[in-house]
Design an enzyme around this catalytic site. Sequence first.
Site, PDB file in Angstrom:
ATOM      1  N   HIS A 180       0.808  -1.214   0.000  1.00 62.62           N
ATOM      2  CA  HIS A 180       0.000   0.000   0.000  1.00 62.62           C
ATOM      3  C   HIS A 180       0.843   1.267   0.000  1.00 62.62           C
ATOM      4  O   HIS A 180       1.895   1.339   0.624  1.00 62.62           O
ATOM      5  CB  HIS A 180      -0.922   0.001   1.228  1.00 62.62           C
ATOM      6  CG  HIS A 180      -0.182  -0.061   2.543  1.00 62.62           C
ATOM      7  ND1 HIS A 180       0.261   1.052   3.209  1.00 62.62           N
ATOM      8  CD2 HIS A 180       0.204  -1.129   3.302  1.00 62.62           C
ATOM      9  CE1 HIS A 180       0.864   0.696   4.319  1.00 62.62           C
ATOM     10  NE2 HIS A 180       0.858  -0.622   4.406  1.00 62.62           N
ATOM     11  N   ASP A 181       0.380   2.241  -0.754  1.00 61.51           N
ATOM     12  CA  ASP A 181       0.937   3.597  -0.772  1.00 61.51           C
ATOM     13  C   ASP A 181       2.338   3.690  -1.362  1.00 61.51           C
ATOM     14  O   ASP A 181       2.997   4.724  -1.212  1.00 61.51           O
ATOM     15  CB  ASP A 181       0.933   4.212   0.640  1.00 61.51           C
ATOM     16  CG  ASP A 181      -0.453   4.212   1.259  1.00 61.51           C
ATOM     17  OD1 ASP A 181      -1.345   4.846   0.684  1.00 61.51           O
ATOM     18  OD2 ASP A 181      -0.637   3.550   2.305  1.00 61.51           O
ATOM     19  N   GLY A 227       5.044  -1.065   2.743  1.00 58.98           N
ATOM     20  CA  GLY A 227       4.228   0.110   2.507  1.00 58.98           C
ATOM     21  C   GLY A 227       5.025   1.397   2.426  1.00 58.98           C
ATOM     22  O   GLY A 227       6.085   1.532   3.050  1.00 58.98           O
TER      23      GLY A 227
END
Length: 271
Positions: free
Chosen positions: A127-128, A145
């Site tokens: 994520h991200d 992440g």
Amino acid sequence: MSRIAATARIHSTAVVDEGAVIGDSVVIGPFCHVGPRVVLKDNVELISHAVVSGKTEIGKGCRIFPMAVIGGVSQSLHEAGEESTLVVGDNCTMREGVTMNTGTVGGGGKTVIGDNCLFLANCHVAHDCQLGSDIIMSNNVMLAGHVHVADKAILGGGCAVHQFTRIGRQAFIGGLSAVNYDVIPYGMLNGNPGLLGGLNVVGMTRAGVGRATIRVVRRAYKQIFEGEGNVRSNAAAIRDDYSDCSQVIEILDFIAAGGDRALSSPFRRKG
């Protein structure tokens, strides 16, 4: 309501949920699943048994191989089902078993992949993450992440990158390396824990950087990491001396920008 181009070819065993947007000449192979908020731009190919879910946009000409899961919900412990996205640029290849997650609200809500990237089997983009273009990730590379990877970086098989780490443009990460700290542009890192081993001279040469310029960058590298002061003060002190070398200035700007992680260096940390 789904928007499926007339030129798209969808296998009878594939599932395309209501709401998906399918561009011209898209090919969706056997047993694939495309979620209701997915956009597949022109000439995308899902070969077979691939899943594209979440609020995900796949750029033109991408190829997704069997057992890849693109756009899955983040694995963050703070995930609570908030709105988040994954955007993949044009002409990327995601080989067998690749996984890419959408973002989280706390990390900006978006995972972004640039153009012309190659992800070999079983890579993971968490994520991200923010990835540039022309990146190569070999088999089993793992990005935690919030990792940032700049254009033309190459990550060797099985390496693992700590969350919030930055990897500079055209850096080279050796196979099975543990990337715990930021890696400067053109840096070459190997080992566990990962240590800088100099500059990615092969990559620089292939990119058209001349020998004279490479010698200049090497000299600056030694001043930064072998000077009497700390790395950041050494970098600041030499800026005026290298104002006419864009590669050195790029390294100095990367160091000056800082981040959540310390900088990788040629020396093992004590303690």
